[in-house]
Design a protein around this motif. Structure first.
Motif, mmCIF file in Angstrom:
data_model
loop_
_atom_site.group_PDB
_atom_site.id
_atom_site.type_symbol
_atom_site.label_atom_id
_atom_site.label_comp_id
_atom_site.label_asym_id
_atom_site.label_seq_id
_atom_site.Cartn_x
_atom_site.Cartn_y
_atom_site.Cartn_z
ATOM 1 N N SER A 1 0.821 -1.203 0.000
ATOM 2 C CA SER A 1 0.000 0.000 0.000
ATOM 3 C C SER A 1 0.854 1.251 0.000
ATOM 4 O O SER A 1 0.526 2.254 -0.635
ATOM 5 C CB SER A 1 -0.936 -0.001 1.209
ATOM 6 O OG SER A 1 -0.196 0.079 2.414
ATOM 7 N N VAL A 2 1.993 1.216 0.731
ATOM 8 C CA VAL A 2 2.901 2.359 0.727
ATOM 9 C C VAL A 2 3.557 2.520 -0.630
ATOM 10 O O VAL A 2 3.726 3.612 -1.157
ATOM 11 C CB VAL A 2 3.958 2.205 1.835
ATOM 12 C CG1 VAL A 2 4.984 3.319 1.749
ATOM 13 C CG2 VAL A 2 3.292 2.204 3.207
ATOM 14 N N ALA A 3 3.987 1.358 -1.212
ATOM 15 C CA ALA A 3 4.670 1.405 -2.508
ATOM 16 C C ALA A 3 3.764 1.956 -3.594
ATOM 17 O O ALA A 3 4.222 2.580 -4.539
ATOM 18 C CB ALA A 3 5.163 0.003 -2.880
ATOM 19 N N SER A 4 2.423 1.727 -3.466
ATOM 20 C CA SER A 4 1.494 2.166 -4.492
ATOM 21 C C SER A 4 0.857 3.512 -4.144
ATOM 22 O O SER A 4 -0.218 3.826 -4.628
ATOM 23 C CB SER A 4 0.401 1.106 -4.685
ATOM 24 O OG SER A 4 -0.294 0.878 -3.473
ATOM 25 N N ARG A 5 1.480 4.280 -3.274
ATOM 26 C CA ARG A 5 0.955 5.583 -2.880
ATOM 27 C C ARG A 5 0.727 6.455 -4.108
ATOM 28 O O ARG A 5 1.596 6.642 -4.938
ATOM 29 C CB ARG A 5 1.938 6.263 -1.923
ATOM 30 C CG ARG A 5 1.605 7.719 -1.614
ATOM 31 C CD ARG A 5 2.726 8.366 -0.832
ATOM 32 N NE ARG A 5 2.492 9.785 -0.632
ATOM 33 C CZ ARG A 5 2.846 10.720 -1.485
ATOM 34 N NH1 ARG A 5 3.466 10.392 -2.598
ATOM 35 N NH2 ARG A 5 2.610 11.998 -1.218
ATOM 36 N N ALA A 6 -0.470 6.980 -4.207
ATOM 37 C CA ALA A 6 -0.795 7.826 -5.346
ATOM 38 C C ALA A 6 -0.044 9.147 -5.237
ATOM 39 O O ALA A 6 0.044 9.733 -4.153
ATOM 40 C CB ALA A 6 -2.293 8.085 -5.400
ATOM 41 N N PRO A 7 0.528 9.625 -6.337
ATOM 42 C CA PRO A 7 1.246 10.905 -6.283
ATOM 43 C C PRO A 7 0.296 12.053 -6.004
ATOM 44 O O PRO A 7 -0.883 12.032 -6.383
ATOM 45 C CB PRO A 7 1.866 11.015 -7.687
ATOM 46 C CG PRO A 7 1.006 10.158 -8.551
ATOM 47 C CD PRO A 7 0.547 9.022 -7.687
ATOM 48 N N VAL B 1 8.884 11.356 -3.730
ATOM 49 C CA VAL B 1 9.201 10.969 -5.103
ATOM 50 C C VAL B 1 7.902 10.583 -5.814
ATOM 51 O O VAL B 1 7.103 9.804 -5.292
ATOM 52 C CB VAL B 1 10.197 9.803 -5.125
ATOM 53 C CG1 VAL B 1 10.397 9.302 -6.554
ATOM 54 C CG2 VAL B 1 11.523 10.219 -4.519
ATOM 55 N N GLY B 2 7.691 11.127 -7.001
ATOM 56 C CA GLY B 2 6.483 10.851 -7.759
ATOM 57 C C GLY B 2 5.460 11.966 -7.690
ATOM 58 O O GLY B 2 4.559 12.036 -8.534
ATOM 59 N N ASP B 3 5.567 12.843 -6.698
ATOM 60 C CA ASP B 3 4.643 13.974 -6.607
ATOM 61 C C ASP B 3 4.866 14.934 -7.777
ATOM 62 O O ASP B 3 5.925 14.932 -8.421
ATOM 63 C CB ASP B 3 4.819 14.720 -5.282
ATOM 64 C CG ASP B 3 4.260 13.931 -4.103
ATOM 65 O OD1 ASP B 3 3.500 12.973 -4.335
ATOM 66 O OD2 ASP B 3 4.603 14.269 -2.954
ATOM 67 N N ARG C 1 7.285 16.567 -12.632
ATOM 68 C CA ARG C 1 7.277 15.409 -11.744
ATOM 69 C C ARG C 1 8.591 15.323 -10.975
ATOM 70 O O ARG C 1 9.681 15.391 -11.562
ATOM 71 C CB ARG C 1 7.066 14.117 -12.540
ATOM 72 C CG ARG C 1 7.004 12.858 -11.682
ATOM 73 C CD ARG C 1 6.716 11.632 -12.544
ATOM 74 N NE ARG C 1 6.673 10.429 -11.736
ATOM 75 C CZ ARG C 1 7.745 9.694 -11.444
ATOM 76 N NH1 ARG C 1 8.940 10.059 -11.900
ATOM 77 N NH2 ARG C 1 7.638 8.610 -10.709
ATOM 78 N N LEU C 2 8.506 15.183 -9.660
ATOM 79 C CA LEU C 2 9.683 15.031 -8.802
ATOM 80 C C LEU C 2 10.103 13.563 -8.850
ATOM 81 O O LEU C 2 9.514 12.707 -8.193
ATOM 82 C CB LEU C 2 9.341 15.468 -7.371
ATOM 83 C CG LEU C 2 8.826 16.910 -7.256
ATOM 84 C CD1 LEU C 2 8.263 17.179 -5.872
ATOM 85 C CD2 LEU C 2 9.932 17.899 -7.590
ATOM 86 N N ASP C 3 11.131 13.270 -9.651
ATOM 87 C CA ASP C 3 11.457 11.878 -9.967
ATOM 88 C C ASP C 3 12.581 11.277 -9.132
ATOM 89 O O ASP C 3 13.009 10.157 -9.384
ATOM 90 C CB ASP C 3 11.818 11.759 -11.451
ATOM 91 C CG ASP C 3 12.960 12.685 -11.847
ATOM 92 O OD1 ASP C 3 13.484 13.411 -10.968
ATOM 93 O OD2 ASP C 3 13.343 12.683 -13.038
ATOM 94 N N VAL D 1 11.674 13.678 -0.372
ATOM 95 C CA VAL D 1 12.075 12.476 0.361
ATOM 96 C C VAL D 1 11.573 11.255 -0.391
ATOM 97 O O VAL D 1 10.679 11.347 -1.234
ATOM 98 C CB VAL D 1 11.522 12.486 1.802
ATOM 99 C CG1 VAL D 1 12.043 13.682 2.580
ATOM 100 C CG2 VAL D 1 10.003 12.489 1.805
ATOM 101 N N ASP D 2 12.176 10.089 -0.085
ATOM 102 C CA ASP D 2 11.705 8.868 -0.723
ATOM 103 C C ASP D 2 10.463 8.367 -0.010
ATOM 104 O O ASP D 2 9.994 8.948 0.962
ATOM 105 C CB ASP D 2 12.810 7.807 -0.775
ATOM 106 C CG ASP D 2 13.279 7.380 0.611
ATOM 107 O OD1 ASP D 2 12.508 7.528 1.583
ATOM 108 O OD2 ASP D 2 14.418 6.891 0.717
ATOM 109 N N GLU D 3 9.921 7.234 -0.482
ATOM 110 C CA GLU D 3 8.664 6.728 0.065
ATOM 111 C C GLU D 3 8.779 6.321 1.524
ATOM 112 O O GLU D 3 7.792 6.258 2.240
ATOM 113 C CB GLU D 3 8.176 5.536 -0.764
ATOM 114 C CG GLU D 3 7.722 5.910 -2.160
ATOM 115 C CD GLU D 3 6.457 6.738 -2.165
ATOM 116 O OE1 GLU D 3 5.861 6.920 -1.095
ATOM 117 O OE2 GLU D 3 6.062 7.211 -3.225
#
Length: 206
Positions: free
Chosen positions: A21-27, A62-64, A110-112, A138-140
């Motif tokens: 669930s954390v790994a699939s956090r929506a941006p 990351v991903g936002d 996108r913050l990659d 920050v990372d996830e």
């Protein structure tokens, strides 16, 4: 022992589900500035550093995505630390191209990666007036990124990663954390069961 096995398996499943669930956090999409002004130079005499304060209020992952909204005569530049400090616009890392119609532009970035991103306005005198900000990502797992150490010459550039080196993917980190938690849970459950069985034997023997 059957109950122990079921308990341990349940713990492992819950940990893996939590990790996934954390790994699939929506941006999250952040509209830069949060107000009608958006990405714009502050008016003369305004020393509130509104854009910098806006960036400091948020926790970016990351991903936002940053959504820059600005007038058609403005621009957004991604620059290095030295160019950010000196408001130099000649050699940006990236010049963000705006889309949209009407009287303005809308650019999404996108913050990659984790780390620091430096943004300034590309119109002369806008950066000096306060149209700039630093975004810390920050990372996830939520590990903060330290500020880069000063390099010779005081440029404070972020070092490029060595060729061939790649950051460890966040899902792999989460899987390892879940696996370690699962093994620890199994050992703890086994120890508790062993302790209870020995206590019963001691009570029966007495």
């Amino acid at each position: 022992m059957a109950r122990l096995a079921v308990f341990a398996a349940s713990c492992g499943v819950l940990l893996l589900l939590g990790a996934s669930s954390v790994a699939s956090r929506a941006p999250t999409v952040y509209v830069v500035g949060d107000d009608a002004r958006g990405w714009a130079a502050p008016p003369p005499g305004d020393t509130t550093h509104a854009l910098s304060r806006w960036a400091m209020r948020h926790r970016f992952h990351v991903g936002d995505v940053l959504d820059f909204k600005y007038s058609k005569n403005d621009s957004v530049l991604l620059v290095r630390r030295g160019d950010y400090d000196g408001c130099r616009t000649a050699s940006p890392v990236r010049r963000l191209a705006g889309g949209g119609g009407g009287g303005g532009a809308d650019t999404k970035f996108r913050l990659d990666r984790p780390g620091l991103f430096y943004f300034i306005g590309g119109v002369p005198a806008h950066c000096e007036a306060g149209q700039r900000m630093v975004v810390r990502v920050v990372d996830e797992l939520g590990a903060p990124t330290p500020a880069p150490a000063p390099s010779p010459g005081g440029m404070d550039e972020e070092p490029a990663p060595p060729s061939g080196d790649r950051p460890i993917p966040v899902p792999f980190k989460l899987f390892v954390a879940a696996f370690v938690g699962f093994i620890s849970g199994c050992f703890l459950a086994g120890f508790i069961v062993w302790l209870c069985m020995n206590c019963r034997r001691l009570v029966a023997a007495s």
